[in-house]
Design an enzyme around this catalytic site. Structure first.
Site, PDB file in Angstrom:
ATOM      1  N   HIS A  59       1.007  -1.423   0.054  1.00 29.72           N
ATOM      2  CA  HIS A  59      -0.057   0.106   0.557  1.00 29.72           C
ATOM      3  C   HIS A  59       0.540   1.187  -0.249  1.00 29.72           C
ATOM      4  O   HIS A  59       0.826   2.371   0.221  1.00 29.72           O
ATOM      5  CB  HIS A  59      -0.977   0.017   1.170  1.00 29.72           C
ATOM      6  CG  HIS A  59      -2.101  -0.553   0.640  1.00 29.72           C
ATOM      7  ND1 HIS A  59      -2.608  -1.953  -0.381  1.00 29.72           N
ATOM      8  CD2 HIS A  59      -3.062  -1.450   2.029  1.00 29.72           C
ATOM      9  CE1 HIS A  59      -3.331  -2.612  -0.043  1.00 29.72           C
ATOM     10  NE2 HIS A  59      -3.621  -2.407   1.559  1.00 29.72           N
ATOM     11  N   HIS A  93      -9.767   3.268   0.522  1.00 24.26           N
ATOM     12  CA  HIS A  93      -9.539   2.213   1.008  1.00 24.26           C
ATOM     13  C   HIS A  93     -11.069   1.469   2.223  1.00 24.26           C
ATOM     14  O   HIS A  93     -10.379   1.529   3.383  1.00 24.26           O
ATOM     15  CB  HIS A  93      -8.355   1.861   2.108  1.00 24.26           C
ATOM     16  CG  HIS A  93      -8.158   0.082   2.529  1.00 24.26           C
ATOM     17  ND1 HIS A  93      -8.698  -0.593   3.323  1.00 24.26           N
ATOM     18  CD2 HIS A  93      -7.019  -0.496   1.537  1.00 24.26           C
ATOM     19  CE1 HIS A  93      -8.068  -1.807   3.463  1.00 24.26           C
ATOM     20  NE2 HIS A  93      -7.315  -2.011   2.507  1.00 24.26           N
ATOM     21  N   GLU A 107     -11.764  -2.745  -2.554  1.00 24.29           N
ATOM     22  CA  GLU A 107     -10.722  -1.627  -3.351  1.00 24.29           C
ATOM     23  C   GLU A 107     -11.018  -1.947  -5.263  1.00 24.29           C
ATOM     24  O   GLU A 107      -9.964  -2.728  -5.366  1.00 24.29           O
ATOM     25  CB  GLU A 107      -9.488  -2.078  -2.514  1.00 24.29           C
ATOM     26  CG  GLU A 107      -9.878  -2.229  -0.825  1.00 24.29           C
ATOM     27  CD  GLU A 107      -8.242  -3.053  -0.444  1.00 24.29           C
ATOM     28  OE1 GLU A 107      -7.269  -2.750  -1.052  1.00 24.29           O
ATOM     29  OE2 GLU A 107      -8.921  -3.859   0.520  1.00 24.29           O
TER      30      GLU A 107
HETATM   31  C1  G6D Z   1      -3.954  -7.355   5.403  1.00 28.74           C
HETATM   32  O1  G6D Z   1      -3.743  -8.086   3.231  1.00 28.74           O
HETATM   33  C2  G6D Z   1      -4.738  -7.770   4.027  1.00 28.74           C
HETATM   34  C3  G6D Z   1      -4.660  -6.135   2.993  1.00 28.74           C
HETATM   35  O2  G6D Z   1      -5.659  -6.593   2.115  1.00 28.74           O
HETATM   36  C4  G6D Z   1      -5.642  -4.929   3.905  1.00 28.74           C
HETATM   37  O3  G6D Z   1      -5.161  -3.898   2.568  1.00 28.74           O
HETATM   38  C5  G6D Z   1      -4.967  -4.739   5.018  1.00 28.74           C
HETATM   39  O4  G6D Z   1      -4.801  -4.980   5.995  1.00 28.74           O
HETATM   40  C6  G6D Z   1      -5.770  -3.818   5.908  1.00 28.74           C
HETATM   41  O5  G6D Z   1      -2.529  -6.997   5.221  1.00 28.74           O
END
Ligand code: G6D
Length: 352
Positions: free
Chosen positions: A105, A179, A313
């Site tokens: 991210h 998100h 997302e």
């Molecule tokens: C965890 O694997 C998930 C991700 O997809 C999510 O965006 C994040 O938590 C908040 O890492």
């Protein structure tokens, strides 16, 4: 239609402001200049009761301490990048391994945790906020000076549209999303397990142990990943499907839309009578059912627990830079990155 603002906190010496957009029918969307974070979306249920339908905190400090990207714009690249590195034209770029050994991210300080410049938009039938951020060459390891604009627009048809636009002066990567964690029960009265999700998708990406796509696209038919006829999210959470178990007894997967162009996702909650129709130009949606949300904190007075919200997302495929068969996430200097996702809210006796 109106937009009001209030002090929400302070970050690295900069004022954090919460903007609240309200339409003529009472729907409101609140968002921050920090990470373009959506803190609240307030819409009516079947009886006209206006309640919040996203996970968000009442205090800025909680975003810094606890937030798993609640409501935030994610960038430069949403999802994971394997081994926190990639190659472009023979040059290797090293990223923050903030989800060791991978990059997640946008890194340690991605788009979700920077202060954006803002401009208010006030027109007769729409009110909004345009957010700007310049990510300098080398920020979080990415090449190129990248100028990004994210525009939130609220209409009188109870629709929030999010438009993303970006330009770069050097070849780089980009894959933006929002998100938000949705919970249509209203004010987190229940979790999202009884929500029904429907979308036209026949394949999803297989994940490896570190939640990185293996590159394989699996058939959804006769699995908990088949949402074509609509499915309670609970049916997936309770499934013993290896991919569900691997993701922490829930979904955390990119679902590939059947057709190219514009696609629609429907999320509904019977008890409240609320519906959310998401329309996007993106090729996939990462469905995340907050399988790892449990923690020693509260969200607007409700103790954090798994499945309290569901993320939709809409984005390019995760780790695409390492999979030539995936749609590209490379942005060239002569191109403009553009994407739009719209979120329209209905309630089954009071639709607008
Ligand atoms: C965890 O694997 C998930 C991700 O997809 C999510 O965006 C994040 O938590 C908040 O890492």
């Amino acid at each position: 239609m109106k937009i009001v603002e209030r002090e929400f906190g302070n970050y690295d010496g900069e004022r954090v402001i919460e903007y609240t957009l309200t339409n003529d029918f009472g729907m409101s969307v609140s968002c921050l200049n920090y990470g373009c974070v959506i803190t609240k979306i307030i819409v009516p249920d079947r009886n006209g009761h206006f309640e919040n339908v996203v996970l968000g905190f009442d205090r800025f400090e909680d975003y810094l301490e606890w937030s798993p990207y609640f409501g935030a714009v994610i960038g430069r690249v949403a999802g994971r990048i394997k081994d926190a590195r990639f190659e472009l034209d023979g040059e290797e770029y090293l990223l923050a391994a903030n989800d060791y050994p991978n990059h997640l991210h946008g890194g340690q300080k991605g788009f979700s945790s920077v202060i954006w410049k803002t401009e208010k938009i006030e027109q007769e039938n729409v009110v909004g906020l345009k957010c700007f951020y310049r990510s300098l060459d080398g920020e979080e390891g990415y090449p190129g000076n990248l100028d990004t604009a994210v525009t939130y627009l609220l209409s009188n048809t109870n629709e929030l549209s999010i438009s993303y636009e970006a330009r770069t002066d050097h070849k780089t990567l980009i894959n933006l999303t929002n998100h938000s964690y949705f919970n249509l029960s209203g004010n987190l009265k229940r979790d999202c397990s009884e929500h029904i999700l429907q979308l036209e998708s026949d394949r999803f990406l297989e994940l490896g142990l570190d939640l990185i796509p293996t590159g394989k696209m699996l058939e959804s038919k006769n699995t908990p990943f088949d949402f074509n006829q609509g499915r309670f999210l609970l049916s997936g959470m309770k499934s013993s499907h290896p991919q569900i178990v691997l993701a922490g007894n829930g979904y955390d997967h990119p679902l590939l839309f059947k057709k190219s162009g514009e696609n629609t996702i429907m999320l509904s909650d019977k008890e409240s009578g609320r519906f959310l129709r998401v329309t996007t130009d993106q090729p996939c949606v990462v469905l995340y059912t907050s399988n790892q949300l449990e923690g020693p904190f509260s969200i607007s007075g409700v103790r954090a627990r798994n499945y309290l919200g569901v993320c939709l997302e809409t984005q390019g495929l995760p780790d695409a830079i390492h999979h030539p068969g995936f749609p590209t996430v490379i942005l060239h200097p002569e191109e403009v990155y553009y994407s739009k996702t719209k979120y329209r809210f209905f309630s089954n006796t009071i639709g607008v």
